[in-house]
Design a protein around this motif. Structure first.
Motif, PDB file in Angstrom:
ATOM      1  N   ASN A   1       0.800  -1.212   0.000  1.00  0.00           N
ATOM      2  CA  ASN A   1       0.000   0.000   0.000  1.00  0.00           C
ATOM      3  C   ASN A   1       0.841   1.273   0.000  1.00  0.00           C
ATOM      4  O   ASN A   1       0.293   2.352  -0.013  1.00  0.00           O
ATOM      5  CB  ASN A   1      -0.985  -0.009   1.158  1.00  0.00           C
ATOM      6  CG  ASN A   1      -0.316  -0.106   2.510  1.00  0.00           C
ATOM      7  OD1 ASN A   1       0.888  -0.006   2.634  1.00  0.00           O
ATOM      8  ND2 ASN A   1      -1.119  -0.315   3.529  1.00  0.00           N
ATOM      9  N   SER A   2       2.170   1.145   0.053  1.00  0.00           N
ATOM     10  CA  SER A   2       3.059   2.307  -0.048  1.00  0.00           C
ATOM     11  C   SER A   2       4.479   1.823  -0.354  1.00  0.00           C
ATOM     12  O   SER A   2       4.816   0.670  -0.101  1.00  0.00           O
ATOM     13  CB  SER A   2       3.063   3.117   1.260  1.00  0.00           C
ATOM     14  OG  SER A   2       3.652   2.376   2.318  1.00  0.00           O
ATOM     15  N   ARG A   3       5.280   2.735  -0.879  1.00  0.00           N
ATOM     16  CA  ARG A   3       6.694   2.393  -1.098  1.00  0.00           C
ATOM     17  C   ARG A   3       7.367   2.120   0.239  1.00  0.00           C
ATOM     18  O   ARG A   3       8.241   1.261   0.338  1.00  0.00           O
ATOM     19  CB  ARG A   3       7.408   3.519  -1.854  1.00  0.00           C
ATOM     20  CG  ARG A   3       7.003   3.613  -3.316  1.00  0.00           C
ATOM     21  CD  ARG A   3       7.834   4.634  -4.089  1.00  0.00           C
ATOM     22  NE  ARG A   3       7.867   5.962  -3.485  1.00  0.00           N
ATOM     23  CZ  ARG A   3       6.961   6.919  -3.701  1.00  0.00           C
ATOM     24  NH1 ARG A   3       5.968   6.700  -4.536  1.00  0.00           N
ATOM     25  NH2 ARG A   3       7.067   8.089  -3.111  1.00  0.00           N
TER      26      ARG A   3
ATOM     27  N   ALA B   1       6.612  -1.411   1.131  1.00  0.00           N
ATOM     28  CA  ALA B   1       7.358  -2.297   0.232  1.00  0.00           C
ATOM     29  C   ALA B   1       8.836  -2.340   0.610  1.00  0.00           C
ATOM     30  O   ALA B   1       9.462  -3.413   0.612  1.00  0.00           O
ATOM     31  CB  ALA B   1       7.182  -1.855  -1.216  1.00  0.00           C
ATOM     32  N   ASP B   2       9.412  -1.189   0.952  1.00  0.00           N
ATOM     33  CA  ASP B   2      10.813  -1.145   1.381  1.00  0.00           C
ATOM     34  C   ASP B   2      11.021  -1.947   2.660  1.00  0.00           C
ATOM     35  O   ASP B   2      12.019  -2.656   2.816  1.00  0.00           O
ATOM     36  CB  ASP B   2      11.275   0.298   1.598  1.00  0.00           C
ATOM     37  CG  ASP B   2      11.386   1.089   0.311  1.00  0.00           C
ATOM     38  OD1 ASP B   2      11.371   0.472  -0.784  1.00  0.00           O
ATOM     39  OD2 ASP B   2      11.472   2.333   0.399  1.00  0.00           O
TER      40      ASP B   2
ATOM     41  N   ASP C   1      13.131  -9.824   2.698  1.00  0.00           N
ATOM     42  CA  ASP C   1      13.647 -10.064   1.346  1.00  0.00           C
ATOM     43  C   ASP C   1      12.517 -10.403   0.364  1.00  0.00           C
ATOM     44  O   ASP C   1      12.656 -11.275  -0.489  1.00  0.00           O
ATOM     45  CB  ASP C   1      14.699 -11.180   1.359  1.00  0.00           C
ATOM     46  CG  ASP C   1      15.570 -11.146   0.117  1.00  0.00           C
ATOM     47  OD1 ASP C   1      15.775 -10.036  -0.438  1.00  0.00           O
ATOM     48  OD2 ASP C   1      16.025 -12.222  -0.313  1.00  0.00           O
ATOM     49  N   ILE C   2      11.396  -9.694   0.517  1.00  0.00           N
ATOM     50  CA  ILE C   2      10.236  -9.884  -0.351  1.00  0.00           C
ATOM     51  C   ILE C   2      10.099  -8.656  -1.236  1.00  0.00           C
ATOM     52  O   ILE C   2      10.054  -7.536  -0.736  1.00  0.00           O
ATOM     53  CB  ILE C   2       8.943 -10.085   0.466  1.00  0.00           C
ATOM     54  CG1 ILE C   2       9.020 -11.373   1.278  1.00  0.00           C
ATOM     55  CG2 ILE C   2       7.711 -10.071  -0.442  1.00  0.00           C
ATOM     56  CD1 ILE C   2       7.859 -11.535   2.248  1.00  0.00           C
ATOM     57  N   GLU C   3      10.026  -8.865  -2.532  1.00  0.00           N
ATOM     58  CA  GLU C   3       9.755  -7.771  -3.467  1.00  0.00           C
ATOM     59  C   GLU C   3       8.244  -7.709  -3.688  1.00  0.00           C
ATOM     60  O   GLU C   3       7.639  -8.711  -4.066  1.00  0.00           O
ATOM     61  CB  GLU C   3      10.476  -8.002  -4.799  1.00  0.00           C
ATOM     62  CG  GLU C   3      11.973  -7.873  -4.714  1.00  0.00           C
ATOM     63  CD  GLU C   3      12.431  -6.465  -4.357  1.00  0.00           C
ATOM     64  OE1 GLU C   3      11.766  -5.484  -4.724  1.00  0.00           O
ATOM     65  OE2 GLU C   3      13.471  -6.356  -3.668  1.00  0.00           O
ATOM     66  N   ALA C   4       7.672  -6.561  -3.436  1.00  0.00           N
ATOM     67  CA  ALA C   4       6.222  -6.416  -3.562  1.00  0.00           C
ATOM     68  C   ALA C   4       5.897  -5.176  -4.382  1.00  0.00           C
ATOM     69  O   ALA C   4       6.507  -4.124  -4.181  1.00  0.00           O
ATOM     70  CB  ALA C   4       5.585  -6.293  -2.180  1.00  0.00           C
ATOM     71  N   PRO C   5       4.944  -5.293  -5.302  1.00  0.00           N
ATOM     72  CA  PRO C   5       4.509  -4.099  -6.031  1.00  0.00           C
ATOM     73  C   PRO C   5       3.699  -3.202  -5.099  1.00  0.00           C
ATOM     74  O   PRO C   5       3.146  -3.655  -4.105  1.00  0.00           O
ATOM     75  CB  PRO C   5       3.616  -4.660  -7.142  1.00  0.00           C
ATOM     76  CG  PRO C   5       3.096  -5.939  -6.570  1.00  0.00           C
ATOM     77  CD  PRO C   5       4.199  -6.483  -5.688  1.00  0.00           C
TER      78      PRO C   5
END
Length: 175
Positions: free
Chosen positions: A1-3, A6-7, A14-18
Motif C-alpha cells: 500500500n506504499s513504497r 514495500a521497502d 527479502d520480499i519484493e512487492a509491487p
C-alpha cells in the motif's frame, strides 16, 4: 500500500512487492478556498498510536504564535486514551472540538469546509486519513515518515516535532 511498506518488506523479509495504493472513498464537495474555515480537521481512530495529543499540542503552539485556529477531532471515544483526549480538548478552551464519529456526506462536508488537516501518527503504512483530507482539498500536515509522507510528498508539509510542525503551519498560513 506504499513504497515505505514495500521497502520494509524488502529489508526485513527479502520480499519484493509491487505498490498498489488503496482507493480513497468519498465524493467531497468542491468548496472555494475563501469559503473554507481557517481551521484544522484531524480524522481517524482515536488510539495511542495516532498521537492525537500531538495534534492538539501543535495547534496550541500555532495559537500561541498568533493564529486563531480551531481543531475538529473526528473519531470515536472508546477507551481511556479517547477519554484523555476529550479531557485535553475541554481544557483547550473551546478551540479543540470533539466531533465523535462522522460518516459519509457529513464527514465529507466537514473536511471540505476546512482549509487544513493535521495528522500525528508516525510511520503509517499508508495514511488513508491523510489521503481523505487531501482529496477533500485540504492542506495537510503530517510526520515525515511512513506512507503518509508519500501521500503528501512535499517537505513543507512534513514535520519532525511540535516546533517544526508549528513553524511549517505558520509559514503556509502566512503565504
Amino acid at each position: 500500500n506504499s513504497r515505505w511498506t514495500a521497502d520494509l518488506l524488502r529489508e526485513k523479509y527479502d520480499i519484493e512487492a509491487p505498490v498498489i495504493y488503496p482507493p480513497i472513498p468519498g465524493e467531497f464537495p468542491q468548496t472555494e478556498w475563501e469559503r473554507r474555515e481557517p481551521g484544522f480537521v484531524c480524522i481517524g481512530r482515536i488510539s495511542p498510536e495516532k498521537r492525537v495529543e500531538r495534534a492538539i499540542e501543535i495547534l496550541a503552539e500555532v495559537r500561541r504564535q498568533g493564529q486563531d485556529v480551531h481543531l475538529h477531532i473526528v473519531g470515536g471515544i472508546e477507551n481511556g486514551y479517547g477519554a484523555r483526549i476529550a479531557a485535553m480538548a475541554r481544557r483547550a478552551g473551546g478551540w479543540a472540538i470533539m466531533e465523535g464519529r462522522r460518516y459519509g456526506a457529513e464527514k465529507e462536508r466537514l473536511l471540505a469546509g476546512h482549509r487544513f488537516g493535521i495528522h500525528a501518527c508516525k510511520i503509517e503504512a499508508f495514511g488513508i486519513a491523510v489521503a481523505e483530507m487531501v482529496k477533500a482539498g485540504s492542506i495537510v500536515f503530517a510526520p515525515g515518515d511512513g506512507g503518509q509522507a508519500e501521500v503528501l510528498d512535499h517537505p513543507d508539509l512534513l514535520y519532525s516535532d511540535v516546533a517544526d510542525a508549528a513553524g511549517k503551519i505558520l509559514a503556509v498560513m502566512g503565504s
